[in-house]
Structures are given as structure tokens and as C-alpha cells.
Enzyme design. Structure first.
Site, PDB file in Angstrom:
ATOM      1  CD  GLU A   1      -2.932   1.148   2.213  1.00  0.00           C
ATOM      2  OE1 GLU A   1      -2.741   0.390   3.180  1.00  0.00           O
ATOM      3  OE2 GLU A   1      -3.800   2.030   2.172  1.00  0.00           O
ATOM      4  CG  ASP A   2       1.786   2.814   3.322  1.00  0.00           C
ATOM      5  OD1 ASP A   2       0.707   3.072   2.749  1.00  0.00           O
ATOM      6  OD2 ASP A   2       1.901   2.663   4.537  1.00  0.00           O
TER       7      ASP A   2
END
Ligand code: MN
Length: 745
Positions: A93-94
Site C-alpha cells: 500500500e505505501d
């Protein structure tokens, strides 16, 4: 907020490594097989991926995944797969890493869990948390073997709650609210009692800071008195337990701040009147599982010898455990001060179960080499519980019956939001369910990152991204691709709205055009014009103008200018030799349809060859099944048999219909072809070469739009007849990437 002391990068690095070592030590002390290597690799991978990133508190980001992995390992009791997934849970996600990267490094299982965690990271746990709570349980059921996703998510949330102090107050409030609404009940459901209690207390602390402070202070203030009573109460019990030869612990467990507050609220009583402020818990060691129940009742017997038993408050969770797996024997007896005290009796194994849920159960069952099969069995148990809720587990939001699920699917948006749709729902359903605008401009979709047409049918668990194009317009035939009632309703509304917008645009254009020509937009003029177009009303005229089906050329105004009659007749072409049309009624103004003169050809009717015109509504070309309609000016207007306008003409003016047949193929006719597909290098060139090289067709106009990997193209070509168009469409469809090639009316 915590003060961040000035420390060197080296010191910080040592601190991070120490945190990881602590995690690893805990894992090594567990009953799991010692798969240290993969855990160390996951740690290094995550550390590298999050390098240089910090949390709001200022600490290195990697400390968060380590803390989550620690909760997963120590507080939930999961093994190496879950620990790795926890360490990697924010990587996809990051950072720039993908699920594929995780899979190539750590295998399919870990990658799947990380993917699951990434999918549910937004949406459901985001803005619409409460609205989505119900969906969430359904999600659990659809995410078959991935219950670990939920457990790791739980650990993630617990750590975020523990560090909530460094968030902005507005965020604190929101996160606390959804924790109370979704996570705490879920933790309860999964039997993670310790986590549930902590989540509730932490949420309560941020939602009602004053009440939290007051109750905490009251608990602290009454501690001395409570200890005094407890000592007097527990002393005689300890003597009996010692005499039984048991190894045990006995403790007073004060209710959580949140549950005290709930009791005060629901019973409308002050703190002082909460009589069951604490319970006494006895946890004993027991080697043999078969002896546990017997021992519980033996202890029960000793206690009831000492104190007076409350007749209605014995709870036997031994013979029939709670739905979440909780086992224990509870009784309530009168304490030395005359107040009732609850006593909970459990074995060490039962206690672990109560605190950690089924993970603990698994821990006790595990043997060498059995890890995966035992885990599978455990996952199955949790699913059974979720699927067969018992009446005493009503705390969870149990409203949906399972049999509803067969007809429903659940899909994710890229933001992780969940959408419930009927079975057979398509990308277009998702688009319309999200927003009408998305639906009307939908051109295709990406399902699990793969490009698909908007009619693609979805499976539960699919991640669906809607691709749009501003040039896209809603189409009536889309109704066949929509399975959801909402989607259908929104499409119909959009079609009505689209028509209205086109009519308005047409009206504006037409008004300007009339003004420029010094003509009034009165009823008489407008009626003359739409009559000449074989249209039944003003609205249809404006719609066709707005849609560019009727050009604003001087010919359009011919019905208003009788003197143009001669000019018009002069320029009429008649390529058929010796068959000049006789106009029967000289009183009728012989003016043609304001169609482009190039479109005036001859064809054979039952009355012989006649002047004819191509209907502007359906644009038939030679080869199409057609019929003729004799207009007020004795022209034969040729419509497709399938034309909707023509249907209406047929029903009201049946006497004016003439059968028509295409005579010869010596003219080229314009046709428009619409192509849609997936964009790639060279695709257009391939299409064009098919058209011009292979088929010797002349391209008059080419209009291309590409959007997010999908392209559409409108081709105006000159062809001899319908066979050529069909052949052309067929060939274009063979080009790799082309999804559709159709002739437009
Ligand atoms: Mn996280």
C-alpha cells in the site's frame, strides 16, 4: 505527543533491530516451528521498503509493522506466515512494491494475505465504516482461507489504537468510533477477548475523555478498599486450593473502564452502585484435558462450601462453550462485606483460549509438522462460528442470513470500499452503483488489474476499477449488462437526462441558426421544418440537430423558402438513364429533404425507379433491408426495416409505403464504424492497414480517443454495400486487443 529525543541514525537503527529481536525471541519461545530465516528476510525487506519514512509520532515507520507482528505473534499466537505478512502488511500500500514482488520473495500464501490486507485498508475501515459493517461480515465469509487477514488487520488496528495519541484529534475521534463499531465486536466474535477489551477501553478513552478520566480515578480511589475485601475473600479459598495440591493463580480482575461505564449508562446508576466491579479469577494448571472439567467442578465445590452461592448466577461454559469458543465455570457468591462477587474458574488452556481466541486452541494442539493442517482446521472452526451464529452471541451485528449470499457477490473498489451486487453483476454495475457519472462515462474496467470490457461479469472478491472517457455517452443497450436494480434505474435516468441535454443543445444551436437566417422560431416555421424531415414533433427535430443527425445547412430551411424550389430541382442528380421521375401533383411543393445532395440516389421501387433519399435517422446503405416512404413531395425516403421512426410512419401512413430494392452497386456509401479495444503500440496502424490495404476502402475520417489503456475510434469509410462493412468489422475484430467493431446507425 511523545518527545523525540535527539538520537543518531545508528542508535535509531539499533533500536529498530532490538524491537525486531524482541519479536523474534517471543516467536522462538512459542510452540511454532522455528522458521526464523523467512521472518528475518521479511523484516529486512520491509525495513528497506519503508526506509526513511516516519510515523506521525516521529519514529521510524518500520517500528509499526514490527509492533503489529509482535501482537500477531504474542497476543494472538499466530506463526511465521502471519508474522511475515504482518511485517509486510503496509509495503504494497505505501511503497512501490507490488503483490507480485512479495510473491516472488515470500511465496503465494504470504502474498495473498498481504494482498487481502491491502484490499481492506481503506473503504470499509474508512469513511463509511458504519454503513459497511454488515458487508464486513459477509466479507469474512467470502474470504475463505484468509481469516488471518482479519486477525492481522485486528493487530494493525490495535497498534494504531495504542499509538492514537499522536494523531490529530479529529482523526482520533473517527478512528475510535469505527474501532468501537467494527473491530471490538469482531474481536469478541473471534474470541480475542483481551484485544476486544483493550480496543473498547482505548476507543472509549478518545470518545469520552472526561468520563474515562473520572471512572479511572474512581477505580484507583477504591483500590485500597477493594484489596482489603479481596484479601479477606481469597485467603480461605487459597487454603482449600493448596490443600487440593493444585498449581494455580488467583487474581481480582477489575472490570474495564468501558464496561463499567456501559453498566452505569444502561442501569442509570452511579459508580458506587456497580456491585460487580471486579471478578475473582482462578486459573489452574492441568496436564490432561480430560481432567479440566472435573477440576473446575471440584474448585466450585470448595468455594460453595465457604461462601453462599447466588442461585441464578452459575454459568456452565464447560459443557456448552460460548459461540466464540469461551470455556469456563462462573459462579457468584456473597463476599465478606455482603456484596456479591463473581468467581471464574478456568484451566490455563481455557484461559489462553479466552484471551487469545482460537489461536490459543491451535497452539495447544500443535505437533511437529502439523502446522498447516492444524491451522486449516482452526480456520475452519472460525468460519463455522461465523456461519452458524448462536443466539448467545448476539453482540455481533447478526442480521444477514447466509442463504442470501448465493445470490450476491462482493467486490472491492481500488480504495478498498466494498460493494454488494447481485450475482452476474458487471463492471458497468459497479460504475453505476458508485456514481451515475461514472456509469454514463464508463468505457471499460480493470478487474484485478486486468483490462476487461464493461460487460465483464464479476466474481466475489474481485477488485474493480472503472475506466471512463468523457466522450462516452450512456447507451440503451447497456441495460442488458446491468444486473443491479440501482444500476438499471441510474442508466434509465441517465438516458432520459442525456436525451434532454441533447435536445437543449439542439435547441440552442437551432435558435442561433434561425436568428442568423433572420427567421422566427415560431410554431409554424418549426412545424414546417420537422414535417419536411418526416419527424413527428419539434422535440425530435431538436434531438436530431443536437445529435448532429441533421446538419444546419441552408437546405434545412427550404420548406420556409418556396422560391428555392427551382434551384433545388436543377441540382437533382439522376444517374438512372431514361427513367426520370414524374411528379404527380404539381400543387405540392417539390422540395427535397434537406439531406446532403450527395446522398440522393436512385433505387428501384414497385412503381419503378424513383427519386429517393436516404433517411437521416437510420442511414441505410445498399444491402440493408429497406423500404420506401413516399413523402409529401413525392420523394421516396428510404429507411431501414428496423428503423424506429419508420415503424411509426408505417403505422400511421401505411398507404405511403413502397417496397424498395437496391438496384446496383455502383456508388460508394458512407458508413461509420466504431471500434473499441485495449490500447497498445501499433494497434491503430494494424487497423488502418486492414482497411486500406486489404479491403481497398477509403477512410474519410478517423477519430481516436485513448483513455487509461482503452482506446476507441470512429471511422468514417466509403463502402459499396453492407457486406463490405460486415467483412471489415469482422477483420478489425481479429486485431489483437480490439474488443468490438460495429457499424453505427
Ligand atoms: Mn498498518
Amino acid at each position: 505527543m511523545m518527545e523525540t529525543p535527539k538520537i543518531t541514525p545508528e542508535e535509531e537503527d539499533r533500536m529498530v533491530d532490538a524491537a525486531f529481536k524482541e519479536l523474534l525471541d517471543g516467536y522462538m519461545a512459542s510452540n511454532h516451528r522455528k522458521k526464523v530465516e523467512i521472518i528475518e528476510r521479511a523484516y529486512k525487506f520491509a525495513k528497506e521498503a519503508h526506509k526513511g519514512i516516519r510515523r506521525r509520532s516521529g519514529e521510524p515507520y518500520i517500528l509499526h509493522p514490527i509492533a503489529v507482528a509482535r501482537i500477531v505473534s504474542r497476543e494472538i499466537g499466530l506463526g511465521s506466515v502471519s508474522i511475515c505478512a504482518a511485517l509486510l502488511h503496509d509495503v504494497v500500500e505505501d511503497t512501490d512494491y507490488t503483490v507480485e514482488d512479495i510473491e516472488s520473495q515470500f511465496g503465494k500464501k504470504i502474498a495473498q494475505i498481504v494482498e487481502g490486507l491491502t484490499k481492506i485498508s481503506g473503504g470499509i475501515f474508512g469513511d463509511k465504516a458504519s454503513a459497511q459493517a454488515e458487508n464486513f461480515r459477509k466479507l469474512l465469509l467470502t474470504m475463505n482461507n484468509d481469516i488471518r487477514v482479519i486477525l492481522i488487520k485486528m493487530a494493525d488496528r490495535l497498534h494504531n489504537m495504542r499509538t492514537l495519541g499522536s494523531m490529530l484529534p479529529s482523526k482520533q475521534y473517527k478512528i475510535a468510533g469505527e474501532t468501537l463499531y467494527i473491530y471490538a465486536p469482531l474481536a469478541h466474535r473471534l474470541g480475542l477477548f483481551a484485544i476486544k477489551t483493550e480496543l473498547e477501553d482505548l476507543s472509549f478513552k478518545y470518545e469520552h475523555p472526561e468520563a474515562y478520566k473520572t471512572i479511572s480515578a474512581q477505580i484507583a480511589a477504591t483500590e485500597a478498599k477493594r484489596n482489603e475485601i479481596y484479601t479477606a475473600f481469597a485467603g480461605p479459598i487459597k487454603e482449600r486450593l493448596d490443600a487440593m495440591g493444585l498449581t494455580y493463580t488467583i487474581k481480582a480482575r477489575v472490570k474495564s473502564v468501558y464496561s463499567i461505564w456501559k453498566k452505569m449508562e444502561s442501569k442509570h446508576i452511579p459508580f458506587e452502585e456497580v456491585y460487580d466491579l471486579y471478578a475473582v479469577r482462578i486459573v489452574f494448571d492441568c496436564d490432561k484435558e480430560t481432567e479440566e472439567k472435573k477440576t473446575c467442578w471440584a474448585i466450585y465445590s470448595e468455594i460453595t462450601d465457604l461462601y453462599r452461592l447466588h442461585p441464578d448466577r452459575t454459568r456452565d461454559w464447560l459443557s456448552t462453550p460460548k459461540a466464540n469458543g469461551y470455556r469456563a465455570l462462573h459462579l457468584t457468591v456473597m463476599g465478606p462485606d455482603g456484596n456479591w462477587i463473581e468467581v471464574q474458574i478456568r484451566s490455563k488452556r481455557m484461559d489462553d483460549m479466552a484471551e487469545r481466541g482460537f489461536a490459543a486452541h491451535w497452539k495447544y494442539k500443535i505437533g511437529e509438522g502439523e502446522e498447516e493442517s492444524e491451522l486449516a482446521a482452526w480456520l475452519k472452526t472460525i468460519q463455522d462460528i461465523l456461519e452458524n451464529p448462536e443466539p448467545n452471541a448476539l453482540d455481533f451485528l447478526d442480521t444477514i442470513k447466509l442463504n442470501l449470499f448465493a445470490s450476491e457477490i462482493l467486490v472491492f473498489t481500488p480504495k478498498g470500499e466494498l460493494i454488494t451486487l447481485p450475482k452476474n453483476a458487471t463492471v458497468l454495475d459497479v460504475a453505476f452503483n458508485l456514481h451515475s457519472e461514472l456509469g454514463t462515462h464508463c468505457i471499460a474496467g480493470k478487474v484485478n488489474h486486468r483490462l476487461v470490457p464493461l460487460s465483464h461479469k464479476l466474481q466475489s472478491g474481485d477488485q474493480v476499477e472503472v475506466l471512463t472517457s468523457q466522450s462516452q455517452r450512456p447507451k440503451a443497450e447497456w441495460i442488458n449488462f446491468l444486473a443491479s436494480a440501482k444500476g438499471r434505474a441510474r442508466l434509465n435516468a441517465a438516458l432520459r437526462k442525456d436525451r434532454r441535454a441533447i435536445i437543449e443543445a439542439g435547441e440552442a444551436k437551432f435558435t442561433r441558426f434561425m436568428e442568423e437566417n433572420g427567421l422566427a422560431m415560431d410554431n409554424e416555421n418549426v412545424t414546417k421544418i420537422f414535417m419536411a424531415q418526416h419527424l413527428s414533433n419539434r422535440e425530435e427535430l431538436l434531438y436530431m440537430i443536437g445529435n448532429d443527425d441533421i446538419a444546419l445547412s441552408p437546405q434545412l430551411l427550404l420548406p420556409l423558402k418556396p422560391q428555392t424550389k427551382n434551384i433545388f430541382n436543377k441540382i437533382l442528380r439522376n444517374p438512372f438513364k431514361g427513367n426520370k421521375t414524374k411528379t404527380a401533383e404539381p400543387t405540392v411543393e417539390k422540395i427535397g429533404d434537406p439531406v446532403d445532395m450527395k446522398k440522393t440516389y436512385l433505387l428501384k421501387t414497385e412503381k419503378g425507379v424513383s427519386n429517393y433519399k436516404i433517411a437521416p435517422c437510420c442511414h441505410p446503405i445498399p444491402g440493408d433491408d429497406v423500404f420506401g416512404f413516399v413523402d409529401d413531395h413525392n420523394n421516396v425516403v428510404v429507411h431501414k426495416l428496423t428503423c424506429e421512426n419508420a415503424m411509426r410512419l408505417k403505422s400511421s401512413f401505411g398507404g405511403r409505403i413502397v417496397t424498395t430494392k437496391w438496384e446496383t452497386k455502383h456508388e460508394k456509401f458512407p458508413a461509420e464504424i466504431h471500434v473499441e479495444g485495449i490500447d497498445r503500440m501499433g494497434i491503430l496502424q494494424e487497423i488502418i492497414s486492414i482497411i486500406s490495404t486489404n479491403l481497398s476502402i477509403y477512410i474519410r475520417r478517423l477519430n481516436i480517443a485513448a483513455d487509461a489503456g482503452v482506446f476507441s475510434c470512429d471511422l468514417d469509410v466509403d463502402v459499396e454495400d453492407v457486406d463490405v462493412v460486415n467483412k471489415l468489422c469482422k477483420q478489425i475484430k481479429t486485431v489483437n486487443g480490439v474488443k468490438s467493431a460495429v457499424r453505427m446507425d
